[in-house]
Design a protein around this motif. Structure first.
Motif: not given
Ligand code: ADP
Length: 168
Positions: A28-36
């Motif tokens: 469901l999304g997150g920070s770092g690569v995922d967020g970008a």
């Protein structure tokens, strides 16, 4: 045999068939690569992730496994989401990290992707030391049986670039 490239850059900008996301098991999304990836790729990626989660992985995507979605507004055609090990908590971090690469390439083969970009999975918030992760990632790709022709490791900063080039 798969050709391996090591570059410094931003994974979201890669003009390859598929980019790999260092996702978390929620999808469901997150920070770092995922967020970008979700920021720049747009909402359709998240919608697909939500559907995969609900239909196939109600308890979350297990560590070391991978799934694919479209890539929304990104130059790539697909995003392959894989969950790296949390270094301090995993009972077998090296095996799980290798599995992320092997499973991602298996999914790439299913899609017909010939060029794939990987970030340095688990080396951000998940705390995997770069100098340990780099040789595992490189070996897993090198030893994979895959139709993928090019794997590009896209490292965000100089420390990561150094770790990968010296492990090559
Ligand atoms: P994890 O949770 O698997 O540790 P992170 O996204 O926190 O994943 O970090 C993984 C690696 O990706 C780190 O080395 C981080 O510096 C790097 N990174 C962060 N943003 C990007 C990006 N846009 N492109 C490529 N690498 C990135």
């Amino acid at each position: 045999m798969v050709h391996i490239e090591i570059v410094q850059g931003d994974i979201t900008e890669q003009d390859v068939d598929a980019i790999v996301n260092a996702a978390n098991s929620s999808l469901l999304g997150g920070s770092g690569v995922d967020g970008a990836i979700h920021d720049r790729g747009g909402y359709t990626i998240l919608e697909e992730c939500r559907r995969i989660r609900a239909e196939r992985y109600p308890n979350g995507l297990p560590t070391g496994k991978a799934v694919a979605t479209g890539a929304g507004a990104l130059p790539a055609r697909w995003v392959i989401h894989t969950v790296g090990p949390i270094y301090a908590r995993s009972p077998a971090p090296a095996r799980e990290l290798a599995s992320c690469h092997v499973e991602s390439l298996r999914i790439a083969d299913d899609l017909g992707a010939r060029t794939v970009a990987f970030p340095a999975i688990s080396t951000g918030i998940y705390g995997y030391p770069l100098h340990e992760a780099a040789p595992i990632a490189l070996r897993a790709v090198r030893e994979s049986t895959t139709s993928v022709e090019l794997v590009r490791f896209v490292l965000f900063d100089e420390a990561a670039l150094r770790a990968f080039t010296s492990a090559e």
